[in-house]
Structures are given as structure tokens and as C-alpha cells.
Design a protein around this motif. Structure first.
Motif, PDB file in Angstrom:
ATOM      1  N   LEU A 103      -1.700   3.390 -19.982  1.00 37.72           N
ATOM      2  CA  LEU A 103      -2.013   2.870 -18.867  1.00 37.72           C
ATOM      3  C   LEU A 103      -1.194   3.621 -17.557  1.00 37.72           C
ATOM      4  CD1 LEU A 103      -2.640  -1.236 -19.944  1.00 37.72           C
ATOM      5  CD2 LEU A 103      -4.247   0.076 -19.410  1.00 37.72           C
ATOM      6  N   ALA A 104       0.279   3.504 -17.855  1.00 41.82           N
ATOM      7  CA  ALA A 104       0.608   4.232 -16.918  1.00 41.82           C
ATOM      8  C   ALA A 104       0.567   5.529 -15.838  1.00 41.82           C
ATOM      9  CB  ALA A 104       2.108   4.072 -17.329  1.00 41.82           C
ATOM     10  N   THR A 105       0.175   5.996 -17.160  1.00 43.11           N
ATOM     11  CA  THR A 105      -0.516   7.712 -16.705  1.00 43.11           C
ATOM     12  C   THR A 105      -2.010   7.441 -16.279  1.00 43.11           C
ATOM     13  OG1 THR A 105       0.246   8.214 -18.760  1.00 43.11           O
ATOM     14  CG2 THR A 105      -1.816   9.855 -17.772  1.00 43.11           C
ATOM     15  N   GLU A 106      -3.028   6.249 -16.282  1.00 46.39           N
ATOM     16  CA  GLU A 106      -3.815   6.314 -15.796  1.00 46.39           C
ATOM     17  C   GLU A 106      -3.660   5.845 -14.249  1.00 46.39           C
ATOM     18  OE1 GLU A 106      -8.211   3.226 -16.068  1.00 46.39           O
ATOM     19  OE2 GLU A 106      -6.966   3.626 -17.461  1.00 46.39           O
ATOM     20  N   LEU A 107      -2.397   4.892 -14.287  1.00 41.80           N
ATOM     21  CA  LEU A 107      -1.882   4.324 -12.422  1.00 41.80           C
ATOM     22  C   LEU A 107      -1.568   5.466 -12.132  1.00 41.80           C
ATOM     23  CD1 LEU A 107      -1.998   1.823 -10.711  1.00 41.80           C
ATOM     24  CD2 LEU A 107       0.555   1.679 -12.267  1.00 41.80           C
ATOM     25  N   GLU A 108      -0.653   6.370 -12.826  1.00 35.00           N
ATOM     26  CA  GLU A 108      -0.786   7.146 -11.481  1.00 35.00           C
ATOM     27  C   GLU A 108      -1.305   8.286 -11.701  1.00 35.00           C
ATOM     28  OE1 GLU A 108       3.392  10.574 -12.589  1.00 35.00           O
ATOM     29  OE2 GLU A 108       2.263  10.270 -14.037  1.00 35.00           O
ATOM     30  N   GLN A 109      -1.961   8.534 -12.232  1.00 35.78           N
ATOM     31  CA  GLN A 109      -3.420   9.642 -11.678  1.00 35.78           C
ATOM     32  C   GLN A 109      -4.558   8.777 -10.760  1.00 35.78           C
ATOM     33  OE1 GLN A 109      -3.393  12.423 -12.903  1.00 35.78           O
ATOM     34  NE2 GLN A 109      -5.189  12.350 -11.518  1.00 35.78           N
ATOM     35  N   GLN A 110      -4.945   7.780 -10.900  1.00 33.66           N
ATOM     36  CA  GLN A 110      -5.852   7.185  -9.691  1.00 33.66           C
ATOM     37  C   GLN A 110      -4.558   6.803  -8.396  1.00 33.66           C
ATOM     38  OE1 GLN A 110      -6.916   3.198 -10.878  1.00 33.66           O
ATOM     39  NE2 GLN A 110      -7.775   4.381 -12.934  1.00 33.66           N
ATOM     40  N   ASN A 154      -5.040   8.919  -4.689  1.00 34.84           N
ATOM     41  CA  ASN A 154      -5.277   8.185  -3.222  1.00 34.84           C
ATOM     42  C   ASN A 154      -6.301   6.761  -3.576  1.00 34.84           C
ATOM     43  OD1 ASN A 154      -2.551   8.509  -2.053  1.00 34.84           O
ATOM     44  ND2 ASN A 154      -3.933   9.977  -1.291  1.00 34.84           N
ATOM     45  N   ASP A 155      -6.843   6.886  -4.952  1.00 35.36           N
ATOM     46  CA  ASP A 155      -7.133   4.724  -5.152  1.00 35.36           C
ATOM     47  C   ASP A 155      -6.303   4.099  -5.902  1.00 35.36           C
ATOM     48  OD1 ASP A 155      -9.222   3.586  -6.423  1.00 35.36           O
ATOM     49  OD2 ASP A 155     -10.089   5.153  -7.525  1.00 35.36           O
ATOM     50  N   LEU A 156      -6.521   3.097  -5.300  1.00 35.51           N
ATOM     51  CA  LEU A 156      -5.817   2.133  -6.141  1.00 35.51           C
ATOM     52  C   LEU A 156      -6.448   0.692  -6.018  1.00 35.51           C
ATOM     53  CD1 LEU A 156      -2.577   1.845  -3.258  1.00 35.51           C
ATOM     54  CD2 LEU A 156      -2.943   2.980  -5.452  1.00 35.51           C
ATOM     55  N   SER A 157      -7.979   0.581  -6.643  1.00 33.04           N
ATOM     56  CA  SER A 157      -8.943   0.111  -6.704  1.00 33.04           C
ATOM     57  C   SER A 157      -8.428  -0.447  -7.956  1.00 33.04           C
ATOM     58  CB  SER A 157     -10.051   0.708  -6.455  1.00 33.04           C
ATOM     59  OG  SER A 157     -10.409   1.783  -7.400  1.00 33.04           O
ATOM     60  N   GLU A 158      -8.204   0.084  -8.793  1.00 33.56           N
ATOM     61  CA  GLU A 158      -8.125  -0.421 -10.586  1.00 33.56           C
ATOM     62  C   GLU A 158      -5.960  -1.128 -10.824  1.00 33.56           C
ATOM     63  OE1 GLU A 158     -10.383  -1.425 -12.417  1.00 33.56           O
ATOM     64  OE2 GLU A 158     -11.781  -0.882 -11.299  1.00 33.56           O
ATOM     65  N   ALA A 159      -5.613  -0.900  -9.167  1.00 40.77           N
ATOM     66  CA  ALA A 159      -4.151  -1.084  -9.138  1.00 40.77           C
ATOM     67  C   ALA A 159      -3.077  -2.435 -10.393  1.00 40.77           C
ATOM     68  CB  ALA A 159      -3.222   0.006  -8.076  1.00 40.77           C
ATOM     69  N   ASN A 162       0.750  -0.865   0.091  1.00 33.10           N
ATOM     70  CA  ASN A 162      -0.162  -0.396   0.428  1.00 33.10           C
ATOM     71  C   ASN A 162       0.772   0.979   0.014  1.00 33.10           C
ATOM     72  OD1 ASN A 162      -2.596   0.872   0.158  1.00 33.10           O
ATOM     73  ND2 ASN A 162      -2.704   1.367   2.019  1.00 33.10           N
ATOM     74  N   ASN A 163       2.042   1.455  -0.370  1.00 38.15           N
ATOM     75  CA  ASN A 163       2.749   2.009  -0.538  1.00 38.15           C
ATOM     76  C   ASN A 163       2.947   3.309  -2.022  1.00 38.15           C
ATOM     77  OD1 ASN A 163       4.986   4.372  -1.218  1.00 38.15           O
ATOM     78  ND2 ASN A 163       6.502   2.523  -0.477  1.00 38.15           N
ATOM     79  N   ILE A 164       1.620   4.077  -1.851  1.00 40.01           N
ATOM     80  CA  ILE A 164       1.023   5.485  -2.792  1.00 40.01           C
ATOM     81  C   ILE A 164       1.934   5.718  -3.563  1.00 40.01           C
ATOM     82  CG2 ILE A 164      -0.466   6.793  -3.517  1.00 40.01           C
ATOM     83  CD1 ILE A 164      -1.941   5.584  -1.371  1.00 40.01           C
ATOM     84  N   ASP A 165       3.576   6.166  -2.654  1.00 30.35           N
ATOM     85  CA  ASP A 165       4.239   7.710  -3.453  1.00 30.35           C
ATOM     86  C   ASP A 165       5.633   6.397  -4.800  1.00 30.35           C
ATOM     87  OD1 ASP A 165       3.296   9.645  -2.175  1.00 30.35           O
ATOM     88  OD2 ASP A 165       4.492   9.713  -0.130  1.00 30.35           O
TER      89      ASP A 165
END
Length: 116
Positions: free
Chosen positions: A75-82, A86-91, A48-51
Motif C-alpha cells: 500500500l505504501a508503494t502504491e501511495l508513493e507512486q501516486q 501528483n495524484d492524491l485521489s486515493e491517498a 496538499n504537501n505531496i513531497d
């Protein structure tokens, strides 16, 4: 999506000056590097290391763009934005998709440049 859609071949050809050996080297180096960063992103997700996820996604976004791997870049842009939200539901799904695409790029490189 066809495997040819994984790479912007016109961009890559322009970048390499039409040198197919250089294209192959760039793509294989990208895949190897991306796999390391995707592995780190999976570890960061488990912790759970968002940074760290933001850093890995940012790297993948840039390196994908550098070689014309536009699908990974998106996809990486989307992951970075999420991660920024602080939303890792789709990570996990985004990381898995990028891993699958990396495998597709590796297979495509083998087929396109070595005929195997």
C-alpha cells in the motif's frame, strides 16, 4: 484477508532467528513508528504537501518490508507512486487502509505473543 496474511511470518522468523520476543518487539516498534508516519501523511494530505507524502510513503514502504509487513509495504508503494504522479485521489483511502492494518498487526501481536 486473514490477519495472518498481514505479516510474512517466515521472513520475520528468519530475521529474528526464531526469537519470538524479538519478533514481538520488532512488530510493536514497527506499529508505533508506522502510526507516527501515517499521522504525518494525513497532515501532509490535508496540507496538499505531496513531497511529504512521498517521504512518509517511502519510509512506510521500507519499514514494512523490513519486518515482513508486506501488505503495508504494498500500500505504501502504491501511495508513493501516486504521489510521484501528483495524484492524491486515493491517498486518503490508502492511508486509512494502512492505519487499519496497523491496528490489525497490533491485535495480532497481542494475540500471538501474549495470548490476550
Amino acid at each position: 484477508m486473514g490477519t495472518d496474511a498481514l505479516i510474512d511470518w517466515d521472513y520475520l522468523s528468519q530475521l529474528s532467528g526464531g526469537d519470538t520476543e524479538f519478533e514481538q518487539e520488532l512488530l510493536l516498534t514497527f506499529v508505533e513508528d508506522a502510526q507516527l508516519h501515517l499521522s504525518a501523511a494525513k497532515t501532509a494530505l490535508a496540507d496538499n504537501n505531496i513531497d511529504q507524502i512521498k517521504r512518509e510513503a517511502h519510509h512506510l514502504k521500507g519499514s514494512g518490508g523490513n519486518v515482513g509487513a508486506t501488505t503495508i509495504q504494498g500500500l505504501a508503494t502504491e501511495l508513493e507512486q501516486q504521489a510521484k504522479e501528483n495524484d492524491l485521489s486515493e491517498a486518503g483511502s490508502l492511508i486509512a487502509n494502512m492505519e487499519s492494518i496497523c491496528q490489525g498487526i497490533a491485535a495480532l501481536v497481542a494475540e500471538k505473543y501474549t495470548g490476550s
